[in-house]
Write an enzyme that holds these catalytic residues in place. Structure first.
Site, short mmCIF file in Angstrom:
data_model
loop_
_atom_site.label_atom_id
_atom_site.label_comp_id
_atom_site.label_asym_id
_atom_site.label_seq_id
_atom_site.Cartn_x
_atom_site.Cartn_y
_atom_site.Cartn_z
N ARG A 91 0.24 -1.21 -0.72
CA ARG A 91 -0.23 -0.59 -0.03
C ARG A 91 1.30 1.00 -0.22
NH1 ARG A 91 -5.65 -0.88 2.07
NH2 ARG A 91 -5.44 -2.87 2.49
N ARG A 128 -21.73 -2.34 2.82
CA ARG A 128 -21.82 -3.96 3.07
C ARG A 128 -21.65 -4.37 3.93
NH1 ARG A 128 -15.02 -4.06 2.00
NH2 ARG A 128 -15.68 -2.36 3.83
#
Ligand code: AP5
Ligand code: MG
Length: 216
Positions: A91, A128
């Site tokens: 990342r 979600r």
């Protein structure tokens, strides 16, 4: 041994976990998710978990050495010796360097860059739900469970992730643009980057990936 390594790269909510699960079944390779590993450390209240949880709740990156410590053992475990799918790592550029250290010149290595608009990402994250017991991922409209609030697979309770509140989602997107996106240039230069339009349906997204990795 030549390993088959696929990195699932992309912003929060683009479907790294969802695509990763489908691809893991298709290619018979373990899915190693940095976020899932860190969430289990938090659940176990381990040393790594204690240090990581505030960063995760705020939607910031956990310090590189902690993430790598959580990942290293998993990447080198016996079920990953033919290869693995990596979700959420690297990342930032320093993590890309760490990954290079565990790669071998023999490894077959590709980065799937999953892309989509912020509107799609925000909608997906706000709808979600995940299973508190097994981590299975649902979407209230696109991929709903058979019975409301209950995991199809294990019967666990479906919950919202701590970092799926609107302000934390906004911060995660900002961190992605600032710290994570610069990694793309490096893989593009290396010729290992493949872009996938992942704001499509799961089967359309998987069809694009099959073109890249082959149908085996
Ligand atoms: P992590 O858990 O990796 O979070 P993220 O990158 O923000 O990504 P998400 O898991 O939120 O989204 P996803 O792309 O997996 O999408 P999903 O498949 O769930 O990391 C969490 C935190 O851990 C970070 O913020 C950081 O603090 C820490 N961390 C992790 N890795 C780190 C690292 N390397 N270094 C430092 N810190 C690190 O799908 C989203 C929704 O969309 C679901 O509802 C799903 O059902 C739905 N959906 C998926 N695909 C489709 C589709 N094709 N059509 C319709 N709906 C879909
Ligand atoms: Mg995920």
């Amino acid at each position: 041994m030549k390993r088959n390594i696929l990195v699932l790269f992309g912003p929060p909510g683009i479907g790294k976990g969802t695509v990763g699960k489908a691809l893991s079944e298709k290619l018979n390779l373990p899915l190693i998710s940095a976020g899932d590993l860190l969430r289990s450390e938090v659940k176990e209240n381990s040393d790594i978990g204690k240090k990581a949880s505030a960063f995760m709740n705020a939607g910031s990156l956990v310090p590189d050495e902690l993430v790598f410590e959580a990942l290293k053992k998993r990447i080198t475990s016996s079920d990953a010796k033919e290869g693995f799918l990596l979700d959420g790592f690297p990342r930032n550029l320093a993590q890309a360097d760490l990954l290079d250290c565990v790669l071998d010149s023999q490894d077959h290595y590709l980065v799937l860059n999953l892309t989509g608009s912020d509107t799609v990402l925000i909608e997906r994250l706000s709808q979600r739900r995940i299973c508190a017991a097994c981590g299975a991922i649902y979407h209230l409209i696109n991929m709903p469970p058979r019975s409301e609030g209950v995991c199809d697979t294990c019967g666990g309770l479906l919950t919202q992730r701590n970092d799926d509140s609107p302000d934390v989602i906004a911060h995660r997107l900002e961190i992605f643009r600032k710290e994570t996106e610069p990694v793309i240039g490096r893989y593009r230069k290396a010729g290992t980057l493949r872009t996938v339009k992942a704001d499509a349906t799961l089967s359309e997204t998987m069809a694009q990936i099959a073109e890249i990795v082959g149908g085996n």
